[in-house]
Design a protein around this motif. Structure first.
Motif, short mmCIF file in Angstrom:
data_model
loop_
_atom_site.label_atom_id
_atom_site.label_comp_id
_atom_site.label_asym_id
_atom_site.label_seq_id
_atom_site.Cartn_x
_atom_site.Cartn_y
_atom_site.Cartn_z
N LEU A 36 0.83 -1.21 0.00
CA LEU A 36 0.00 0.00 0.00
C LEU A 36 0.87 1.25 0.00
N TYR A 37 1.98 1.22 0.71
CA TYR A 37 2.93 2.33 0.68
C TYR A 37 3.40 2.59 -0.75
N LEU A 38 3.83 1.54 -1.44
CA LEU A 38 4.32 1.70 -2.81
C LEU A 38 3.23 2.23 -3.74
N LYS A 39 2.03 1.69 -3.60
CA LYS A 39 0.92 2.11 -4.45
C LYS A 39 0.59 3.59 -4.19
N THR A 40 0.56 3.98 -2.93
CA THR A 40 0.25 5.36 -2.57
C THR A 40 1.33 6.31 -3.07
N HIS A 41 2.58 5.90 -2.94
CA HIS A 41 3.69 6.74 -3.42
C HIS A 41 3.62 6.87 -4.95
N ASN A 42 3.33 5.79 -5.64
CA ASN A 42 3.15 5.81 -7.09
C ASN A 42 2.05 6.81 -7.47
N PHE A 43 0.93 6.75 -6.79
CA PHE A 43 -0.19 7.64 -7.11
C PHE A 43 0.17 9.09 -6.78
N HIS A 44 0.93 9.31 -5.73
CA HIS A 44 1.41 10.66 -5.40
C HIS A 44 2.20 11.24 -6.58
N TRP A 45 3.06 10.43 -7.17
CA TRP A 45 3.87 10.89 -8.30
C TRP A 45 3.04 11.13 -9.55
N ASN A 46 2.01 10.33 -9.77
CA ASN A 46 1.35 10.29 -11.06
C ASN A 46 -0.07 10.84 -11.11
N VAL A 47 -0.59 11.33 -10.02
CA VAL A 47 -1.95 11.87 -10.02
C VAL A 47 -2.02 13.13 -10.89
N PRO A 50 -8.14 18.00 -11.78
CA PRO A 50 -8.51 19.20 -11.03
C PRO A 50 -8.21 19.11 -9.53
N MET A 51 -8.11 17.90 -8.99
CA MET A 51 -7.82 17.75 -7.55
C MET A 51 -6.34 17.43 -7.32
N PHE A 52 -5.50 17.74 -8.31
CA PHE A 52 -4.09 17.37 -8.22
C PHE A 52 -3.46 17.77 -6.90
N ASN A 53 -3.51 19.05 -6.55
CA ASN A 53 -2.79 19.53 -5.36
C ASN A 53 -3.31 18.85 -4.10
N THR A 54 -4.61 18.76 -3.96
CA THR A 54 -5.21 18.11 -2.78
C THR A 54 -4.77 16.66 -2.67
N LEU A 55 -4.89 15.92 -3.78
CA LEU A 55 -4.54 14.51 -3.76
C LEU A 55 -3.03 14.29 -3.62
N HIS A 56 -2.25 15.10 -4.29
CA HIS A 56 -0.80 14.99 -4.20
C HIS A 56 -0.35 15.12 -2.74
N ASP A 107 -9.88 9.36 -9.70
CA ASP A 107 -10.95 8.63 -9.00
C ASP A 107 -10.62 7.15 -8.85
N GLU A 108 -10.01 6.56 -9.87
CA GLU A 108 -9.61 5.14 -9.78
C GLU A 108 -8.51 4.96 -8.74
N MET A 109 -7.60 5.94 -8.67
CA MET A 109 -6.55 5.88 -7.64
C MET A 109 -7.19 5.88 -6.26
N ILE A 110 -8.12 6.79 -6.04
CA ILE A 110 -8.77 6.89 -4.73
C ILE A 110 -9.48 5.57 -4.41
N ALA A 111 -10.22 5.04 -5.37
CA ALA A 111 -10.94 3.78 -5.14
C ALA A 111 -9.98 2.64 -4.82
N GLN A 112 -8.85 2.57 -5.52
CA GLN A 112 -7.86 1.53 -5.24
C GLN A 112 -7.26 1.69 -3.85
N LEU A 113 -7.05 2.94 -3.44
CA LEU A 113 -6.49 3.17 -2.12
C LEU A 113 -7.50 2.86 -1.02
N VAL A 114 -8.77 3.12 -1.26
CA VAL A 114 -9.81 2.71 -0.30
C VAL A 114 -9.74 1.19 -0.13
N ALA A 115 -9.72 0.48 -1.24
CA ALA A 115 -9.65 -0.99 -1.20
C ALA A 115 -8.39 -1.45 -0.47
#
Length: 162
Positions: A36-47, A50-56, A107-115
Motif C-alpha cells: 500500500l505504501y508503494l501504491k500510494t507513493h506511485n499515485f502521489h507521483w502520477n496523479v 482538477p484535484m491534483f494539489n489536494t490529492l498529491h 478517481d480510480e486511484m482513490i478507489a484503489q487506495l480505499v480498497a
C-alpha cells in the motif's frame, strides 16, 4: 544468541508456536502495508486532474505514515524473535493488495487506495484471535492502532468519491 530449531529463543511468556503464528500474520500485515505504501507513493507521483494539489498532498501524508508503520511492524516481528520479510518477492507473495496497472485516473486511484486501506484492516483483524489467545498485548496494541489509522484513512478517501 540461543536458537532452537532455527528460531531465536525468546522467553517473554508466549510459546514458540504462538509467536510463530503471530509472526506469520504480521508478515502478511507488513507485506500489505508495504504494498500500500508503494501504491500510494506511485499515485502521489502520477496523479493528475482538477484535484491534483489536494490529492498529491494527501497521498504524501499517507505514504509517509505508511513508511513509519512498516518499521513498527517489522520491529515487532524482530522483537518476537523472527526475521522480517524485506524483499519485493516476499512482499508480492504475502500481500493481498494488487499492484496498480498503468496510471489510473484520480478517481480510480482513490478507489484503489480505499480498497487497499480496507485490505490492511482485514489483515490486521485476522491476526487478533491468535494474539488474544496468546495474551500478546503489545501486538494487540499495534494492530488496534493500525486498524484505527486505516479505517479513518479509508473513510476520508471514500468521502472524496461521493
Amino acid at each position: 544468541m540461543a536458537k532452537k530449531n532455527g528460531v531465536t529463543v525468546v522467553n517473554i511468556g508466549i510459546s514458540d508456536k504462538d509467536r510463530k503464528k503471530i509472526v506469520e500474520g504480521l508478515n502478511h500485515l507488513l507485506a500489505d502495508t508495504y504494498t500500500l505504501y508503494l501504491k500510494t507513493h506511485n499515485f502521489h507521483w502520477n496523479v493528475t486532474g482538477p484535484m491534483f494539489n489536494t490529492l498529491h498532498l494527501m497521498f504524501e501524508a499517507q505514504y509517509t505514515e505508511l513508511a513509519l508503520a512498516v518499521d513498527l511492524i517489522a520491529e515487532r516481528i524482530r522483537a518476537l524473535g523472527f526475521p522480517a520479510p524485506g524483499t519485493y518477492r516476499e512482499f508480492a507473495a504475502l500481500s493481498s493488495i494488487a499492484e496498480a496497472e498503468g496510471v489510473p485516473t484520480a478517481d480510480e486511484m482513490i478507489a484503489q487506495l480505499v480498497a487497499g486501506q480496507e485490505a490492511v484492516v482485514r489483515t490486521a483483524r485476522s491476526i487478533f484471535p491468535i494474539v488474544d489467545d496468546a495474551h500478546d498485548e503489545p501486538t494487540a496494541d499495534l494492530l488496534t492502532q493500525r486498524m484505527q489509522v486505516h479505517e479513518k484513512t479509508a473513510w476520508m478517501l471514500r468521502a472524496l468519491l461521493q
